[in-house]
Design a protein around this motif. Structure first.
Motif, PDB file in Angstrom:
ATOM      1  N   ASP A  18       0.813  -1.255  -0.030  1.00  0.00           N
ATOM      2  CA  ASP A  18      -0.032   0.041   0.167  1.00  0.00           C
ATOM      3  C   ASP A  18       0.895   1.154   0.049  1.00  0.00           C
ATOM      4  O   ASP A  18       0.253   2.257  -0.450  1.00  0.00           O
ATOM      5  CB  ASP A  18      -0.923  -0.028   1.372  1.00  0.00           C
ATOM      6  CG  ASP A  18      -1.826  -1.164   1.129  1.00  0.00           C
ATOM      7  OD1 ASP A  18      -2.532  -1.316   0.040  1.00  0.00           O
ATOM      8  OD2 ASP A  18      -1.937  -1.762   2.298  1.00  0.00           O
ATOM      9  N   THR A  22       4.052   3.256  -6.663  1.00  0.00           N
ATOM     10  CA  THR A  22       2.833   3.126  -7.580  1.00  0.00           C
ATOM     11  C   THR A  22       1.518   3.615  -7.073  1.00  0.00           C
ATOM     12  O   THR A  22       0.461   3.791  -7.771  1.00  0.00           O
ATOM     13  CB  THR A  22       3.014   1.743  -7.860  1.00  0.00           C
ATOM     14  OG1 THR A  22       2.559   1.118  -6.445  1.00  0.00           O
ATOM     15  CG2 THR A  22       4.153   1.080  -8.440  1.00  0.00           C
ATOM     16  N   LYS A  23       1.576   3.692  -5.776  1.00  0.00           N
ATOM     17  CA  LYS A  23       0.370   4.329  -5.196  1.00  0.00           C
ATOM     18  C   LYS A  23       0.204   5.792  -4.824  1.00  0.00           C
ATOM     19  O   LYS A  23      -0.770   6.613  -4.360  1.00  0.00           O
ATOM     20  CB  LYS A  23      -0.018   3.426  -3.798  1.00  0.00           C
ATOM     21  CG  LYS A  23      -0.211   1.907  -4.090  1.00  0.00           C
ATOM     22  CD  LYS A  23      -1.680   1.702  -4.911  1.00  0.00           C
ATOM     23  CE  LYS A  23      -1.660   0.228  -5.037  1.00  0.00           C
ATOM     24  NZ  LYS A  23      -2.036  -0.456  -3.777  1.00  0.00           N
ATOM     25  N   TYR A  29       5.014  10.237  -0.536  1.00  0.00           N
ATOM     26  CA  TYR A  29       5.725   8.937  -0.213  1.00  0.00           C
ATOM     27  C   TYR A  29       6.899   9.483   0.874  1.00  0.00           C
ATOM     28  O   TYR A  29       7.119   8.808   1.774  1.00  0.00           O
ATOM     29  CB  TYR A  29       6.306   8.253  -1.327  1.00  0.00           C
ATOM     30  CG  TYR A  29       7.336   7.094  -1.068  1.00  0.00           C
ATOM     31  CD1 TYR A  29       6.822   5.867  -0.801  1.00  0.00           C
ATOM     32  CD2 TYR A  29       8.520   7.357  -1.068  1.00  0.00           C
ATOM     33  CE1 TYR A  29       7.634   4.727  -0.567  1.00  0.00           C
ATOM     34  CE2 TYR A  29       9.426   6.274  -0.865  1.00  0.00           C
ATOM     35  CZ  TYR A  29       9.011   5.121  -0.678  1.00  0.00           C
ATOM     36  OH  TYR A  29       9.778   3.884  -0.232  1.00  0.00           O
TER      37      TYR A  29
END
Length: 646
Positions: A18, A22-23, A29
């Protein structure tokens, strides 16, 4: 004087299913509480790469003077943000080997991954150990000695590949382009813009309400939430949307699928001329369906606004000056992608394309632009080069009458409009006619046909908030054809160069003759070399099925003289604008904080606004050494926000 150091590096950080890039956008991040630097591979100059354990990184970095360091990373935009935001280390110069590879070998790459670049250049094979590290913290990795050794070897291998890319491609990369690349990366690493989060939050609510209104209009009645969800589903489905159109008597147009040339699909994309035509369909129900379809599918403003808000609300205040934190005062890094386009123009990154923020309609300013503000005691300064592509095109093609109009402050838009309409068009009296002339002068120089030009004018008018009924009472497909014919008759030298470039495509471009010079560029087998040594590259240029074609990345593209001219002009405009940016930075010491096509944007202390404006205008009006007779012009404004300045 401190020793000049080239420091190749590659961070390895914790990620899980999660919590990953990519999320999440990189700032979310990097500034997330879960962020953990497991370690970083460093390579000093020619020494072998070495893995530095996460807790030891501050001590390692303390050995270097940032003012004398050049950092080199494969994804420099990401890695330098970590280096700056977590360790307070902002080097004098930043190099990205990924974007260098794209700039010099992008025509041969199916993707810009390290694995693909490494394979193409023969600099090594990327390992796969990182896949075993998902969900594992530093302590977890260290508890397995074998995995820990493999992890360190993996990081060092990536970094050695990074260094080899620099060794291989660095000699081909012009010095000026290294400086431009550094300035582009710096827009994100040292954020200067702050965001008015209250304005942005209110704007998001307004967008949601507008979408509801569009859907109700398309349906013909006010719907419940359940009914609206069902209607949205029908619009999102190409098949169902096609059925709704056919029920209204619309003949749906089709196009070749970009992923399968054997398949025809409905032309329902935002950029398709068919969709633009539906927005002006005589049946208001069809218009509403088209607006709703684009409103549902094209949620760019909503998603971009939401992402901007999520970044602006990160804990930037905890990243203030002082060891080990650094903070440049901004809450919105501007991620720009070097050499995003084939012509080397910049693009947006992190799904935040600041290259095409909506300008607003009519006198209504875009809230996305207005929410981007300068911090207290500063202003946003915006300089925009005037009609640069049109001016370079006229100069390159020897269209001297047009050049004279630009040089003497004449009105080329009214002149073209007069030819189209058959009477003398006066700017103050014939605003729609001149608007059409303006679109023609700026849009017909690269072979645009009547159908495309008709829709171009319609889209431009709608974007400016013009009265569409008044425009469409005058603007017809037949008049669009007259405009195209008039332009080509009155711009004979430009049309002649289209034909000359058709001949060059058949000779030098496909390797059937020696390279040829075209103004300040040299055209050879599959390339156009600019005045500074940078090239536009075309893979496998060839004549196929009755047309000239080339490959770029994974796709095949058509080429012809007028399109080739557009490539060359955009390439030269980009070179000119970015070299302006370097000279302005050299003279003022202030780097641009945002760049959008032919526009440069700075965050400037209040006391220096007039100075920076003067320097920007002087440099952006200065003809380049390779085109001293180009009559360049620019304008420069300022305001508290990007929207106010623009």
């Amino acid at each position: 004087m401190s020793k000049q150091t080239i420091l190749c590096f590659d961070f390895e950080t914790y990620y899980d299913t999660d919590y990953s890039l990519t999320k999440m956008a990189p700032p979310n991040y990097i500034l997330d509480p879960r962020f953990e630097t497991i370690g970083c591979s460093f390579k000093e100059d020619a020494a072998p790469a070495r893995f530095v354990d996460g807790p030891a990184i501050p001590e390692y970095l303390a050995r270097f003077d940032p003012k004398s360091a050049t950092t080199v990373a494969f994804n420099a935009l990401f890695d330098n943000c970590i280096l700056a935001w977590h360790y307070g280390f902002v080097p004098a110069r930043m190099v990205c080997t990924m974007r260098m590879a794209v700039a010099l070998r992008g025509h041969l790459l199916s993707s810009a991954s390290l694995a693909k670049v490494g394979s193409l250049l023969g600099v090594g094979t990327k390992g796969t150990t990182i896949e075993s590290a998902r969900g594992k913290h530093r302590s977890d990795l260290m508890s397995d000695p074998g995995l820990w050794r493999a992890y360190q070897a993996y990081a060092n291998n990536d970094n050695e590949m990074n260094a080899r890319i620099l060794d291989l491609l660095g000699p081909e990369f012009p010095t000026a382009e290294r400086r431009i690349m550094d300035r582009v990366i710096r827009c994100a690493v040292e954020p200067r813009f702050v965001v008015d989060t209250n304005m942005l939050r209110a704007h998001m609510a307004d967008l949601a309400a507008e979408k509801v209104a569009m859907l109700d209009e398309a349906n013909g009645s006010t719907m419940t939430i359940v009914e609206r969800d069902a209607f949205v589903t029908s619009l999102r489905s190409g098949t169902k949307f096609e059925g709704l159109l056919k029920a209204c008597g619309v003949d749906v147009e089709y196009k070749t699928s970009p992923t399968n040339p054997e398949v025809q699909i409905p032309a329902f994309a935002k950029t398709d001329e068919f969709m633009a035509g539906l927005l002006e369909h005589p049946d208001p129900t069809v218009q509403a369906l088209a607006v709703a379809r684009l409103g549902v599918r094209s949620t760019i403003e909503e998603t971009r606004g939401a992402r901007m808000l999520s970044i602006a609300e990160l804990p930037w205040a905890s990243y203030r000056d002082g060891s080990p934190r650094m903070y440049s005062g901004g809450t919105m890094p501007i991620p720009l992608k070097y050499a995003a386009a084939h012509t080397h123009r910049l693009g947006g990154d992190w799904s935040l394309n600041f290259q095409n923020l909506p300008a607003g309609r009519g006198t209504k300013k875009s809230k996305l632009r207005k929410s981007l503000e300068a911090p207290n005691g500063h202003k946003v300064v915006v300089a925009d080069k005037a009609q640069i592509e049109c001016r370079i095109n006229a100069w390159l093609c020897g269209q001297h009458d047009l050049l004279t109009l630009f040089a003497t402050g004449g009105d080329p838009y009214s002149r073209l409009a007069s030819g189209i309409f058959g009477f003398f068009v006066v700017k103050e009296l014939h605003k729609i006619e001149r608007f059409i002339g303006k679109n023609g002068e700026l849009g017909l120089g690269f072979g645009c046909g009547a159908k495309k030009f008709y829709n171009m004018v319609v889209r431009s008018a709608r974007g400016l908030g013009m009265d569409m009924k008044v425009l469409l009472a005058m603007w017809t497909p037949e008049l669009a054809q007259t405009a195209v014919d008039t332009y080509r008759t009155t711009h004979g030298n430009i049309v002649m160069v289209w034909k000359q470039l058709d001949q060059i495509l058949a000779t030098a471009w496909v390797g059937q003759s020696l390279p040829v010079k075209c103004g300040p560029v040299v055209i050879g087998h599959g390339y156009v070399e600019g005045p500074g040594g940078l090239r536009m590259n075309y893979a496998n240029p060839r004549y196929e099925d009755g047309e000239w074609r080339y490959d770029y990345g994974r796709r095949s593209h058509k080429m012809y003289g007028s399109k080739f001219l557009e490539n060359i002009v955009q390439f030269l405009a980009r070179i000119n604008t970015m070299n302006d940016a370097l000279r302005i930075t050299d003279r003022t010491g202030i780097n641009f904080s945002l760049q959008s096509h032919d526009e440069l944007v700075w965050i400037v202390p209040d006391a220096r606004v007039a100075e920076v404006q003067a320097v920007a205008l002087e440099e952006m009006r200065r003809p380049p050494s390779w085109g001293k007779s180009i009559p360049l012009n620019a304008e420069c404004t300022f305001g508290q926000s990007y929207g106010d300045a623009k």
